[in-house]
Design a protein around this motif. Sequence first.
Motif, PDB file in Angstrom:
ATOM      1  N   ASN A 161     -19.602  31.419  25.342  1.00  0.00           N
ATOM      2  CA  ASN A 161     -20.111  30.182  25.938  1.00  0.00           C
ATOM      3  C   ASN A 161     -20.342  30.311  27.437  1.00  0.00           C
ATOM      4  N   ALA A 162     -19.685  31.293  28.051  1.00  0.00           N
ATOM      5  CA  ALA A 162     -19.887  31.555  29.479  1.00  0.00           C
ATOM      6  C   ALA A 162     -20.979  32.607  29.692  1.00  0.00           C
ATOM      7  N   SER A 163     -21.792  32.817  28.643  1.00  0.00           N
ATOM      8  CA  SER A 163     -22.920  33.763  28.673  1.00  0.00           C
ATOM      9  C   SER A 163     -22.476  35.220  28.641  1.00  0.00           C
ATOM     10  N   GLY A 164     -21.271  35.469  28.175  1.00  0.00           N
ATOM     11  CA  GLY A 164     -20.812  36.845  28.029  1.00  0.00           C
ATOM     12  C   GLY A 164     -21.296  37.452  26.727  1.00  0.00           C
ATOM     13  N   THR A 165     -21.398  38.762  26.697  1.00  0.00           N
ATOM     14  CA  THR A 165     -21.754  39.477  25.470  1.00  0.00           C
ATOM     15  C   THR A 165     -20.718  40.566  25.217  1.00  0.00           C
ATOM     16  N   ILE A 166     -20.486  40.857  23.957  1.00  0.00           N
ATOM     17  CA  ILE A 166     -19.524  41.886  23.564  1.00  0.00           C
ATOM     18  C   ILE A 166     -20.274  43.022  22.890  1.00  0.00           C
ATOM     19  N   GLU A 167     -20.143  44.225  23.422  1.00  0.00           N
ATOM     20  CA  GLU A 167     -20.772  45.407  22.851  1.00  0.00           C
ATOM     21  C   GLU A 167     -19.701  46.460  22.601  1.00  0.00           C
ATOM     22  N   SER A 168     -19.896  47.255  21.580  1.00  0.00           N
ATOM     23  CA  SER A 168     -18.948  48.303  21.231  1.00  0.00           C
ATOM     24  C   SER A 168     -19.564  49.668  21.523  1.00  0.00           C
ATOM     25  N   ALA A 169     -18.832  50.493  22.264  1.00  0.00           N
ATOM     26  CA  ALA A 169     -19.318  51.835  22.588  1.00  0.00           C
ATOM     27  C   ALA A 169     -18.133  52.706  22.970  1.00  0.00           C
ATOM     28  N   HIS A 170     -18.282  54.005  22.830  1.00  0.00           N
ATOM     29  CA  HIS A 170     -17.235  54.948  23.236  1.00  0.00           C
ATOM     30  C   HIS A 170     -17.660  55.626  24.532  1.00  0.00           C
ATOM     31  N   ILE A 171     -16.771  55.612  25.516  1.00  0.00           N
ATOM     32  CA  ILE A 171     -17.054  56.291  26.780  1.00  0.00           C
ATOM     33  C   ILE A 171     -15.879  57.197  27.124  1.00  0.00           C
ATOM     34  N   ASN A 172     -16.174  58.256  27.858  1.00  0.00           N
ATOM     35  CA  ASN A 172     -15.136  59.196  28.279  1.00  0.00           C
ATOM     36  C   ASN A 172     -14.709  58.977  29.725  1.00  0.00           C
ATOM     37  N   LYS A 173     -15.562  58.301  30.495  1.00  0.00           N
ATOM     38  CA  LYS A 173     -15.216  57.969  31.871  1.00  0.00           C
ATOM     39  C   LYS A 173     -15.982  56.720  32.278  1.00  0.00           C
ATOM     40  N   VAL A 174     -15.407  55.969  33.207  1.00  0.00           N
ATOM     41  CA  VAL A 174     -15.984  54.670  33.559  1.00  0.00           C
ATOM     42  C   VAL A 174     -17.350  54.810  34.210  1.00  0.00           C
ATOM     43  N   GLU A 175     -17.620  55.963  34.804  1.00  0.00           N
ATOM     44  CA  GLU A 175     -18.921  56.157  35.443  1.00  0.00           C
ATOM     45  C   GLU A 175     -20.076  56.105  34.441  1.00  0.00           C
ATOM     46  N   GLU A 176     -19.757  56.237  33.144  1.00  0.00           N
ATOM     47  CA  GLU A 176     -20.796  56.173  32.119  1.00  0.00           C
ATOM     48  C   GLU A 176     -21.282  54.747  31.875  1.00  0.00           C
ATOM     49  N   ILE A 177     -20.554  53.760  32.381  1.00  0.00           N
ATOM     50  CA  ILE A 177     -20.968  52.366  32.211  1.00  0.00           C
ATOM     51  C   ILE A 177     -22.238  52.136  33.025  1.00  0.00           C
ATOM     52  N   PRO A 178     -23.255  51.499  32.433  1.00  0.00           N
ATOM     53  CA  PRO A 178     -24.540  51.315  33.129  1.00  0.00           C
ATOM     54  C   PRO A 178     -24.384  50.712  34.520  1.00  0.00           C
ATOM     55  N   ARG A 179     -25.265  51.111  35.417  1.00  0.00           N
ATOM     56  CA  ARG A 179     -25.206  50.652  36.804  1.00  0.00           C
ATOM     57  C   ARG A 179     -25.548  49.176  36.942  1.00  0.00           C
ATOM     58  N   ASP A 180     -25.923  48.531  35.834  1.00  0.00           N
ATOM     59  CA  ASP A 180     -26.200  47.092  35.889  1.00  0.00           C
ATOM     60  C   ASP A 180     -24.957  46.305  36.312  1.00  0.00           C
ATOM     61  N   PHE A 181     -23.780  46.908  36.116  1.00  0.00           N
ATOM     62  CA  PHE A 181     -22.527  46.206  36.375  1.00  0.00           C
ATOM     63  C   PHE A 181     -21.911  46.700  37.685  1.00  0.00           C
ATOM     64  N   ASP A 182     -21.771  45.781  38.641  1.00  0.00           N
ATOM     65  CA  ASP A 182     -21.213  46.136  39.948  1.00  0.00           C
ATOM     66  C   ASP A 182     -19.691  46.176  39.936  1.00  0.00           C
ATOM     67  N   VAL A 183     -19.086  45.375  39.053  1.00  0.00           N
ATOM     68  CA  VAL A 183     -17.631  45.309  38.956  1.00  0.00           C
ATOM     69  C   VAL A 183     -17.222  45.660  37.530  1.00  0.00           C
ATOM     70  N   ILE A 184     -16.289  46.577  37.404  1.00  0.00           N
ATOM     71  CA  ILE A 184     -15.786  47.016  36.102  1.00  0.00           C
ATOM     72  C   ILE A 184     -14.287  46.741  36.061  1.00  0.00           C
ATOM     73  N   VAL A 185     -13.820  46.127  34.982  1.00  0.00           N
ATOM     74  CA  VAL A 185     -12.388  45.883  34.809  1.00  0.00           C
ATOM     75  C   VAL A 185     -11.899  46.758  33.660  1.00  0.00           C
ATOM     76  N   ASN A 186     -10.966  47.622  33.955  1.00  0.00           N
ATOM     77  CA  ASN A 186     -10.435  48.556  32.966  1.00  0.00           C
ATOM     78  C   ASN A 186      -9.256  47.920  32.233  1.00  0.00           C
ATOM     79  N   CYS A 187      -9.530  47.410  31.032  1.00  0.00           N
ATOM     80  CA  CYS A 187      -8.485  46.838  30.174  1.00  0.00           C
ATOM     81  C   CYS A 187      -8.384  47.673  28.898  1.00  0.00           C
TER      82      CYS A 187
END
Length: 232
Positions: A62-88
């Motif tokens: 409802n807050a316009s969030g989306t949930i996607e499932s993917a496997h990554i080996n390091k946080v740098e693999e997260i697309p540059r579209d995101f300026d802030v990453i929270v590691n949970c």
Amino acid sequence: MVPIPDWAKNLGARPISVIPSEVEGSLTIPAFPSIFSNGYALNVPLIDTTIYLDYLANRFHNASGTIESAHINKVEEIPRDFDVIVNCAGIGARELARDSELEPHRGQVVIVPKLDLAQAIVCDDAPLMYAIPRAHDCVFGGTNSISENRAPSAADTTAIVSECSRILGIEAPPVIVVKVGLRPFRKSGVRLERERLSDGRTLIHNYGHGGAGFTLSWACAEEVWAIVSRTG
């Protein structure tokens, strides 16, 4: 008498005694298991995860969030579209953040049909035992061992159902399903801090909560937001 830990005292815990006059200010708890001679009680929120997790997901959507499932080996693999990453990432942060202080504490629980329990009951003495009533069923637990084995153990299931039934003074109920998870225990405590990635983005670590993830979640989320607000 069972000593009341400081954290419980701060939440208003009071002693329970089978003989109310035995301890000044002691409580009389409905259906207090007769196998216990004393203990302590406190009022805290009780989360039914079968309802609560859907509630959180709906709030996020409802807050316009989306949930996607993917496997990554390091946080740098997260697309540059995101300026802030929270590691949970929970126990996955051991590899993702290369944190050797994390260790998996295996927990197995047994879901049984709904029982007429007025409150959750926990016994920290070996063997660990807890019975948590929910809207449509009841959680029997449990185990806490250092292991990465997520496969249900038939021996653990038998022991859990037997001990919970013994404490509650009931016949062993049928088993609906068995669940196994890994608590992300961190030896030096929760890691909640900011890191600047080499590409300039903000990474906030928020993991290592052990078995207290739900308990600490809102306060940790507020701290994450405070870090984001201060640093961007």
